[in-house]
Design a protein around this motif. Structure first.
Motif, PDB file in Angstrom:
ATOM      1  N   ILE A 182       1.031  -1.042   0.115  1.00 36.67           N
ATOM      2  CA  ILE A 182       0.141   0.046  -0.067  1.00 36.67           C
ATOM      3  C   ILE A 182       0.915   1.052  -0.016  1.00 36.67           C
ATOM      4  O   ILE A 182       1.634   1.555   1.025  1.00 36.67           O
ATOM      5  CB  ILE A 182      -0.863  -0.083   1.154  1.00 36.67           C
ATOM      6  N   SER A 183       1.385   1.672  -1.018  1.00 34.13           N
ATOM      7  CA  SER A 183       2.161   2.899  -1.347  1.00 34.13           C
ATOM      8  C   SER A 183       1.752   4.184  -1.229  1.00 34.13           C
ATOM      9  O   SER A 183       0.810   4.872  -1.480  1.00 34.13           O
ATOM     10  CB  SER A 183       2.719   2.775  -2.824  1.00 34.13           C
ATOM     11  N   ALA A 189       6.871 -12.009  -6.304  1.00 35.91           N
ATOM     12  CA  ALA A 189       6.102 -11.092  -7.324  1.00 35.91           C
ATOM     13  C   ALA A 189       5.839  -9.845  -6.429  1.00 35.91           C
ATOM     14  O   ALA A 189       5.205 -10.199  -5.155  1.00 35.91           O
ATOM     15  CB  ALA A 189       4.948 -11.760  -7.972  1.00 35.91           C
ATOM     16  N   LYS A 190       5.541  -8.752  -7.035  1.00 35.02           N
ATOM     17  CA  LYS A 190       5.139  -7.516  -6.332  1.00 35.02           C
ATOM     18  C   LYS A 190       4.025  -6.687  -7.030  1.00 35.02           C
ATOM     19  O   LYS A 190       4.023  -6.753  -8.406  1.00 35.02           O
ATOM     20  CB  LYS A 190       6.364  -6.697  -6.109  1.00 35.02           C
ATOM     21  N   ILE A 191       3.080  -6.122  -6.326  1.00 31.25           N
ATOM     22  CA  ILE A 191       2.392  -5.231  -6.770  1.00 31.25           C
ATOM     23  C   ILE A 191       2.134  -3.915  -5.747  1.00 31.25           C
ATOM     24  O   ILE A 191       2.416  -3.868  -4.831  1.00 31.25           O
ATOM     25  CB  ILE A 191       0.820  -5.921  -6.818  1.00 31.25           C
ATOM     26  N   GLU A 192       2.036  -2.566  -6.519  1.00 30.10           N
ATOM     27  CA  GLU A 192       2.091  -1.634  -5.873  1.00 30.10           C
ATOM     28  C   GLU A 192       0.694  -0.838  -5.916  1.00 30.10           C
ATOM     29  O   GLU A 192       0.114  -0.770  -7.023  1.00 30.10           O
ATOM     30  CB  GLU A 192       3.319  -0.587  -6.448  1.00 30.10           C
ATOM     31  N   TYR A 193      -0.018  -0.664  -4.625  1.00 29.12           N
ATOM     32  CA  TYR A 193      -1.323  -0.007  -4.938  1.00 29.12           C
ATOM     33  C   TYR A 193      -1.091   1.297  -4.209  1.00 29.12           C
ATOM     34  O   TYR A 193      -0.991   1.617  -3.063  1.00 29.12           O
ATOM     35  CB  TYR A 193      -2.050  -0.983  -3.812  1.00 29.12           C
ATOM     36  N   LYS A 194      -0.902   2.537  -5.210  1.00 24.99           N
ATOM     37  CA  LYS A 194      -0.658   3.642  -4.893  1.00 24.99           C
ATOM     38  C   LYS A 194      -1.755   4.514  -4.538  1.00 24.99           C
ATOM     39  O   LYS A 194      -2.850   4.708  -5.234  1.00 24.99           O
ATOM     40  CB  LYS A 194       0.033   4.473  -6.164  1.00 24.99           C
ATOM     41  N   ASP A 219      10.520  -1.064 -10.937  1.00 33.37           N
ATOM     42  CA  ASP A 219      10.854  -0.614 -12.332  1.00 33.37           C
ATOM     43  C   ASP A 219      10.209  -1.499 -13.371  1.00 33.37           C
ATOM     44  O   ASP A 219      10.198  -2.787 -13.379  1.00 33.37           O
ATOM     45  CB  ASP A 219      12.428  -1.030 -12.413  1.00 33.37           C
ATOM     46  N   GLY A 220       9.421  -0.929 -14.384  1.00 30.32           N
ATOM     47  CA  GLY A 220       8.629  -1.541 -15.340  1.00 30.32           C
ATOM     48  C   GLY A 220       7.614  -2.086 -14.863  1.00 30.32           C
ATOM     49  O   GLY A 220       6.516  -2.892 -15.660  1.00 30.32           O
ATOM     50  N   VAL A 221       7.149  -2.174 -13.422  1.00 32.25           N
ATOM     51  CA  VAL A 221       5.564  -2.608 -13.188  1.00 32.25           C
ATOM     52  C   VAL A 221       4.873  -1.255 -12.850  1.00 32.25           C
ATOM     53  O   VAL A 221       4.866  -0.495 -12.245  1.00 32.25           O
ATOM     54  CB  VAL A 221       5.733  -3.390 -11.662  1.00 32.25           C
ATOM     55  N   LYS A 222       3.573  -1.640 -13.540  1.00 29.94           N
ATOM     56  CA  LYS A 222       2.651  -0.313 -13.523  1.00 29.94           C
ATOM     57  C   LYS A 222       1.848  -0.454 -12.164  1.00 29.94           C
ATOM     58  O   LYS A 222       1.346  -1.770 -11.545  1.00 29.94           O
ATOM     59  CB  LYS A 222       1.677  -0.582 -14.572  1.00 29.94           C
ATOM     60  N   TRP A 223       1.643   0.657 -11.469  1.00 26.52           N
ATOM     61  CA  TRP A 223       1.147   0.412 -10.001  1.00 26.52           C
ATOM     62  C   TRP A 223      -0.347   0.445 -10.512  1.00 26.52           C
ATOM     63  O   TRP A 223      -0.789   1.048 -11.261  1.00 26.52           O
ATOM     64  CB  TRP A 223       1.682   1.639  -9.150  1.00 26.52           C
ATOM     65  N   ILE A 224      -1.077   0.149  -9.537  1.00 27.51           N
ATOM     66  CA  ILE A 224      -2.673   0.348  -9.407  1.00 27.51           C
ATOM     67  C   ILE A 224      -3.027   1.668  -8.696  1.00 27.51           C
ATOM     68  O   ILE A 224      -2.452   2.040  -7.511  1.00 27.51           O
ATOM     69  CB  ILE A 224      -3.281  -0.637  -8.815  1.00 27.51           C
ATOM     70  N   GLY A 274     -10.236   7.379  -6.265  1.00 28.48           N
ATOM     71  CA  GLY A 274     -10.914   5.935  -6.024  1.00 28.48           C
ATOM     72  C   GLY A 274     -10.243   4.982  -5.541  1.00 28.48           C
ATOM     73  O   GLY A 274      -9.065   4.784  -5.920  1.00 28.48           O
ATOM     74  N   ASP A 275     -11.010   4.098  -5.082  1.00 26.82           N
ATOM     75  CA  ASP A 275     -10.179   2.861  -4.557  1.00 26.82           C
ATOM     76  C   ASP A 275      -9.689   1.931  -5.216  1.00 26.82           C
ATOM     77  O   ASP A 275      -8.901   1.322  -5.129  1.00 26.82           O
ATOM     78  CB  ASP A 275     -10.965   2.054  -3.167  1.00 26.82           C
ATOM     79  N   ASN A 276     -10.227   1.582  -6.599  1.00 27.81           N
ATOM     80  CA  ASN A 276     -10.000   1.098  -7.692  1.00 27.81           C
ATOM     81  C   ASN A 276      -9.783  -0.412  -7.243  1.00 27.81           C
ATOM     82  O   ASN A 276      -8.813  -1.228  -7.925  1.00 27.81           O
ATOM     83  CB  ASN A 276      -8.791   1.518  -8.456  1.00 27.81           C
TER      84      ASN A 276
END
Length: 164
Positions: free
Chosen positions: A86-87, A110-115, A130-135, A140-142
């Motif tokens: 949770i970024s 494996a990583k996910i960024e929730y900005k 790097d190269g990973v698109k954040w959410i 909005g909460d998306n």
């Protein structure tokens, strides 16, 4: 409610609590700054509603167990399939979040960024994602997008594991 029913209810609550502390494989490790706990819990609820197993410090760390704090976190990261951050600016500056992210990097998770805010990435976050698109969850909460991404990443992890 009878005494027997109260005893049974208390035991069931204790069993559920102990299950949270168990060292078991989980789908998602949720990394966040304590100031972002409300948003992290919303993410937790959504992912678990989808059937994913999650680990989050506010629930899965034993209270008053500071001796084992970092070993428990490291074990939880090791036993997860996806590391979700949770970024926020606060998270990026948190020494705990930085250490957890470094552990996930070292373990090749494996990583996910929730900005959740518009803060600029720190060097560690730039390199880690790097190269990973954040959410983006700023306006909005998306949550639906996050749920889809978690499912996709879990499938990718599964495919990689099967090909080994």
């Amino acid at each position: 409610m009878t005494n027997q029913q109260r005893t049974t209810q208390t035991l069931n609550q204790r069993i559920q609590q102990e299950d949270h502390y168990s060292v078991v494989d989980r789908d998602v490790f949720i990394c966040h700054r304590s100031t972002d706990n409300k948003k992290a819990l919303k993410v937790l609820d959504a992912l678990e509603a989808d059937g994913h197993t999650c680990w989050i410090s506010s629930r899965n760390l034993r209270p008053d167990d500071s001796i084992n704090y970092w070993s428990n976190i490291e074990e939880a990261i090791e036993n997860c399939r996806v590391f979700l951050v949770i970024s926020s600016q606060s998270a990026m500056l948190s020494k705990d979040v930085q250490k957890e992210l470094q552990l996930a990097n070292k373990m090749n998770k494996a990583k996910i960024e929730y900005k959740i805010d518009e803060s600029v990435h720190t060097t560690l976050f730039k390199r880690s994602f790097d190269g990973v698109k954040w959410i983006e969850a700023i306006k909005g909460d998306n949550i639906e997008t996050l749920q889809e991404r978690v499912l996709d990443v879990l499938e990718e992890v599964e495919t990689k594991q099967q090909s080994k």
